[in-house]
Design a protein around this motif. Structure first.
Motif, short mmCIF file in Angstrom:
data_model
loop_
_atom_site.label_atom_id
_atom_site.label_comp_id
_atom_site.label_asym_id
_atom_site.label_seq_id
_atom_site.Cartn_x
_atom_site.Cartn_y
_atom_site.Cartn_z
N GLN A 163 89.38 -23.05 23.75
CA GLN A 163 88.98 -21.69 23.40
C GLN A 163 87.93 -21.16 24.36
N ILE A 164 86.97 -22.00 24.71
CA ILE A 164 85.92 -21.60 25.66
C ILE A 164 86.56 -21.27 27.00
N ASP A 165 87.48 -22.12 27.46
CA ASP A 165 88.16 -21.88 28.73
C ASP A 165 88.92 -20.55 28.72
N HIS A 221 88.26 -17.89 26.88
CA HIS A 221 87.30 -16.79 26.93
C HIS A 221 86.70 -16.63 28.33
N GLN A 266 86.99 -26.59 23.46
CA GLN A 266 86.91 -26.41 24.92
C GLN A 266 88.02 -25.50 25.41
#
Length: 110
Positions: free
Chosen positions: A24-26, A28, A22
């Protein structure tokens, strides 16, 4: 209830691996939001950076080396250097260290 409180509540129930994904997603999503702000500034300001110059500048401002940028964009290092040199002229700067300031000052944060 704010989004931050909801996010914290959701993260509290995540496994460490899921929380890392999560994060990493945030990261990006923040990078994409920054890129959209820069593109929006470009559209509004009439500046003449090409899409490729803007992409090179964004990666350079994020801390990537010319070699890393070249590999990521499938360009030669000389092409990256040329894009940066031309972009510096358009942005009114002289050094790579001024890129973050120049892009952020034009309405986007990198």
């Amino acid at each position: 209830m704010t989004i931050d409180l909801v996010t914290k509540g959701i993260r509290a129930g995540m496994s460490p691996a899921a929380a890392a994904i999560q994060d990493q997603i945030d990261e990006h999503l923040r990078a994409l939001a920054d890129l959209f702000r820069i593109v929006d500034w470009r559209r509004q300001s009439g500046e003449s950076l090409t899409d490729q110059q803007l992409h090179v500048c964004t990666l350079a401002a994020a801390g990537l080396s010319n070699r890393e940028i070249a590999a990521r964009m499938f360009l030669s290092e000389d092409t990256v250097k040329t894009h940066l040199r031309l972009s510096y002229s358009v942005l009114g700067i002289r050094r790579r260290s001024q890129l973050v300031w120049a892009l952020a000052g034009k309405g986007g944060a990198v």
